[in-house]
Enzyme design. Sequence first.
Site, PDB file in Angstrom:
ATOM      1  N   CYS A  32      44.304  53.355  45.723  1.00 44.84           N
ATOM      2  CA  CYS A  32      43.287  52.872  46.511  1.00 44.84           C
ATOM      3  C   CYS A  32      42.746  51.493  45.917  1.00 44.84           C
ATOM      4  CB  CYS A  32      42.120  53.822  46.467  1.00 44.84           C
ATOM      5  SG  CYS A  32      41.242  53.813  44.601  1.00 44.84           S
ATOM      6  N   HIS A  61      43.286  57.666  35.625  1.00 45.78           N
ATOM      7  CA  HIS A  61      43.749  58.928  35.366  1.00 45.78           C
ATOM      8  C   HIS A  61      45.241  59.129  35.945  1.00 45.78           C
ATOM      9  CE1 HIS A  61      39.528  60.499  34.365  1.00 45.78           C
ATOM     10  NE2 HIS A  61      40.046  60.119  33.620  1.00 45.78           N
ATOM     11  N   GLU A 146      33.305  59.309  35.123  1.00 43.16           N
ATOM     12  CA  GLU A 146      32.347  58.685  36.229  1.00 43.16           C
ATOM     13  C   GLU A 146      30.772  59.092  36.254  1.00 43.16           C
ATOM     14  OE1 GLU A 146      31.494  58.406  40.987  1.00 43.16           O
ATOM     15  OE2 GLU A 146      33.520  58.710  40.240  1.00 43.16           O
ATOM     16  N   THR A 185      31.701  59.539  43.312  1.00 44.63           N
ATOM     17  CA  THR A 185      32.713  59.080  44.278  1.00 44.63           C
ATOM     18  C   THR A 185      33.955  59.994  44.823  1.00 44.63           C
ATOM     19  OG1 THR A 185      34.028  57.818  43.039  1.00 44.63           O
ATOM     20  CG2 THR A 185      31.746  56.858  43.878  1.00 44.63           C
TER      21      THR A 185
END
Length: 328
Positions: A32, A61, A146, A185
Site C-alpha cells: 500500500c 511486518h 499500532e 487501521t
Amino acid sequence: MNAPLPHRPTTSIPASGRLPLALLIAAPRGFCAGVDRAIEIVERALRLYGPPVYVRHEIVHNRYVVDALKEQGAIFVEELDEVPEGAPVVFSAHGVPKTVPAEAERRQMVWVDATCPLVSKVHRQAERQIEAGRHIVFVGHRGHPEVIGTMGQVPEGAITLVETLADVEALSFTGDTPLAFLTQTTLSVDDTREIVAALEARFPHIVGPKAEDICYATSNRQAAVKQIAPGSDLVLVIGAPNSSNSLRLVEVAQRMGTDARLIERASDIDPAWLDGVGTIGLTAGASAPEKLVREVVERLAEWRDVEEHTVVSAEEKMVFKLPRQLMG
C-alpha cells in the site's frame, strides 16, 4: 477491468501430463502507499546518512522486506536505548508513542518518522477527542505496535481498549460519560462494524470519526478476497504471521467457507495442499512485495499447468509525501 471467474478446470490431464490449475489473483494486493513510503524512507535515509541507519521495530511486518533493508545497512532494534549516540534512527510505519520522539529529542538524535499518514490521522483524532473532554474507546488488537503507538498519544488511562463484543459488554461507563471511539487501521471491516454497532447501541451519545479509521488498503484487500474466495478451493495469503492486515485476509476467506492459509514465501506451500484443488485464490497483505506473488505463481507452475486470472475489485492511486528532511 474485472476478469470473469473461470470455470473450474476439468479433471482431464493435458498433454503436459500435469493437471490444470486456475489461479485467481486478487487486485489490489500487496504494498500500500504507507508501506511504499516507509520502505523508501529507510532507503533514502541510508543514502543520505550512510549506513548504518537504525530502525525502531520492523519498518513493516515482512521478513523479506526487513532482510533486504538489512543487506543495505539498516539495523533493526526494539528500543531507542539500543541505538548508539549520533546514529540516525527511523520510526516504523506502525507509529510510536509520544515518549519515543521525545526521548530522541532529549538525546539529540537524528530521527525520521515513517509512521503511515493514515495512522498519524488516528493519532490526531485521539488528541482532539481528549482535548474535547471525551474518554476514548479504542477498537484494536492488544500488543500490536499500532495500538501501542496510538494509546501512547494521550495521557495514561484516557483510552480503553476493546477487542471483542464481550469487551464492549463489559464496559462500565455511566450514561453521562463523554465517550468517543477510534479504531486500528488494519482490522477486519466486518468485525469492526459489529463492534462499533454494539458500542453505539450501548452508548448512543458516543462520538465516532467522520470517516472510518480502517485504511483504504485494508478495506480494498478484504473486498478483493471476497471476490476470489467463492470461486476458489483454497486461498493463499502471502504475509507475515505478525501482520494484522494479512491475518484478517485469511479470516475473510475462511468466513466465506473457503480453506485459506497464510504463507510467508513460496517455499511454505505443501504440494499436498493441491490434492483435489482445481482453483486457487492468491493475494498478498499490504506489507508483502509483488516479487513474492510471482514467486508463488512460479512455484505452483512447477506442479500444475497454471492459468492466471486477475480479478480486479478496485484501483488504487494513493501516494503519500515523504518527510521534508529526506527530500534534498
